[in-house]
Design a protein around this motif. Sequence first.
Motif, mmCIF file in Angstrom:
data_model
loop_
_atom_site.group_PDB
_atom_site.id
_atom_site.type_symbol
_atom_site.label_atom_id
_atom_site.label_comp_id
_atom_site.label_asym_id
_atom_site.label_seq_id
_atom_site.Cartn_x
_atom_site.Cartn_y
_atom_site.Cartn_z
ATOM 1 N N ASN A 81 75.453 63.039 107.543
ATOM 2 C CA ASN A 81 76.728 62.345 107.723
ATOM 3 C C ASN A 81 77.610 62.541 106.495
ATOM 4 O O ASN A 81 78.818 62.788 106.611
ATOM 5 C CB ASN A 81 76.483 60.857 107.967
ATOM 6 C CG ASN A 81 77.759 60.100 108.239
ATOM 7 O OD1 ASN A 81 78.579 60.503 109.064
ATOM 8 N ND2 ASN A 81 77.964 58.997 107.533
ATOM 9 N N GLY A 82 77.014 62.435 105.325
ATOM 10 C CA GLY A 82 77.777 62.650 104.105
ATOM 11 C C GLY A 82 78.314 64.065 103.986
ATOM 12 O O GLY A 82 79.462 64.278 103.560
ATOM 13 N N LEU A 83 77.507 65.054 104.378
ATOM 14 C CA LEU A 83 77.989 66.441 104.342
ATOM 15 C C LEU A 83 79.187 66.636 105.260
ATOM 16 O O LEU A 83 80.132 67.369 104.924
ATOM 17 C CB LEU A 83 76.866 67.405 104.744
ATOM 18 C CG LEU A 83 75.748 67.646 103.739
ATOM 19 C CD1 LEU A 83 74.810 68.743 104.245
ATOM 20 C CD2 LEU A 83 76.298 68.028 102.366
ATOM 21 N N ILE A 84 79.170 65.981 106.427
ATOM 22 C CA ILE A 84 80.314 66.100 107.330
ATOM 23 C C ILE A 84 81.546 65.459 106.697
ATOM 24 O O ILE A 84 82.655 65.999 106.790
ATOM 25 C CB ILE A 84 80.001 65.449 108.683
ATOM 26 C CG1 ILE A 84 78.774 66.101 109.334
ATOM 27 C CG2 ILE A 84 81.207 65.575 109.618
ATOM 28 C CD1 ILE A 84 78.925 67.571 109.630
ATOM 29 N N TRP A 85 81.375 64.314 106.049
ATOM 30 C CA TRP A 85 82.502 63.702 105.336
ATOM 31 C C TRP A 85 83.071 64.663 104.285
ATOM 32 O O TRP A 85 84.291 64.777 104.125
ATOM 33 C CB TRP A 85 82.057 62.411 104.651
ATOM 34 C CG TRP A 85 82.210 61.156 105.461
ATOM 35 C CD1 TRP A 85 81.224 60.428 106.055
ATOM 36 C CD2 TRP A 85 83.431 60.456 105.733
ATOM 37 N NE1 TRP A 85 81.752 59.334 106.687
ATOM 38 C CE2 TRP A 85 83.106 59.317 106.499
ATOM 39 C CE3 TRP A 85 84.779 60.680 105.392
ATOM 40 C CZ2 TRP A 85 84.080 58.414 106.942
ATOM 41 C CZ3 TRP A 85 85.746 59.781 105.831
ATOM 42 C CH2 TRP A 85 85.390 58.656 106.601
ATOM 43 N N LEU A 86 82.208 65.346 103.570
ATOM 44 C CA LEU A 86 82.674 66.263 102.526
ATOM 45 C C LEU A 86 83.455 67.441 103.105
ATOM 46 O O LEU A 86 84.388 67.947 102.461
ATOM 47 C CB LEU A 86 81.484 66.792 101.724
ATOM 48 C CG LEU A 86 80.695 65.790 100.872
ATOM 49 C CD1 LEU A 86 79.528 66.485 100.180
ATOM 50 C CD2 LEU A 86 81.593 65.107 99.849
ATOM 51 N N HIS A 87 83.086 67.873 104.299
ATOM 52 C CA HIS A 87 83.706 69.071 104.873
ATOM 53 C C HIS A 87 84.863 68.759 105.819
ATOM 54 O O HIS A 87 85.768 69.581 105.980
ATOM 55 C CB HIS A 87 82.655 69.905 105.611
ATOM 56 C CG HIS A 87 81.755 70.665 104.701
ATOM 57 N ND1 HIS A 87 80.665 70.095 104.072
ATOM 58 C CD2 HIS A 87 81.785 71.962 104.295
ATOM 59 C CE1 HIS A 87 80.058 71.008 103.320
ATOM 60 N NE2 HIS A 87 80.718 72.134 103.434
ATOM 61 N N HIS A 88 84.834 67.602 106.472
ATOM 62 C CA HIS A 88 85.874 67.261 107.441
ATOM 63 C C HIS A 88 86.400 65.852 107.185
ATOM 64 O O HIS A 88 86.344 64.985 108.065
ATOM 65 C CB HIS A 88 85.302 67.343 108.865
ATOM 66 C CG HIS A 88 84.844 68.702 109.274
ATOM 67 N ND1 HIS A 88 85.723 69.728 109.588
ATOM 68 C CD2 HIS A 88 83.592 69.216 109.418
ATOM 69 C CE1 HIS A 88 85.022 70.805 109.913
ATOM 70 N NE2 HIS A 88 83.751 70.523 109.815
#
Length: 228
Positions: A81-88
Amino acid sequence: MLEGIVWERPWLAPYRERGQRVAAQLLRGSSVSEALNAQAPDLDLPLFVPQSELPEGSAYEAFIFDTGRVPTRDNLHDFFNGLIWLHHPGLKRRLNALQAAEIAAQGLGSQRGAVRDALTLFDENAALLQAPEPLLDALRQRDWQRLFMQLRPLWAQARLQLFGHALLEKLVRPRKPITAHVWVDGGARPDAKPFAPLPVLGVPGWWAGNEAPGFYADAAVFRPPRVL
């Protein structure tokens, strides 16, 4: 927690570089929230905080919207979830705003309602697909042989990125039935859940097994469209 992640998987390509940096910090003893914050000093992002900061009885989405903080557990689900926040970040903020608006309007009941269900499905399990119209049409029709076999060369012109963090979590241990939900129709609000199912391991070039004869003949995974 990181056991099983194979960063060379094609669906992890957009997240590989930053994901490996976050993973390296976890191996050095950082929490997931600390490792994510370290990767986002110059991004317009909420602050990742320990799950304990979410007050008991508070709605997760409303808390994020009201405070600018994302409660984060030390597990694989919240790592992705955090990686998605970082990318989108823009898309995640938009989804969060829509969720918070629904909570403010409808309150917290035993069921989310159609709009929140659709938003949650998108957040957890969506894939973003840009592709030639024949591919999109075959996907809408669930015409798997046309989508993956007859039109196979067209996939070279497609761009597919997995967005759902629960989807990425499931794919740490790939299984043939794992299915993404692809947004195929526009609209300001996703009341009708306008998603098409896409068995991820069927995507050409994403799984060696789909080169084998009969791979797409498995009706338990590549199901025919429903007859109304």
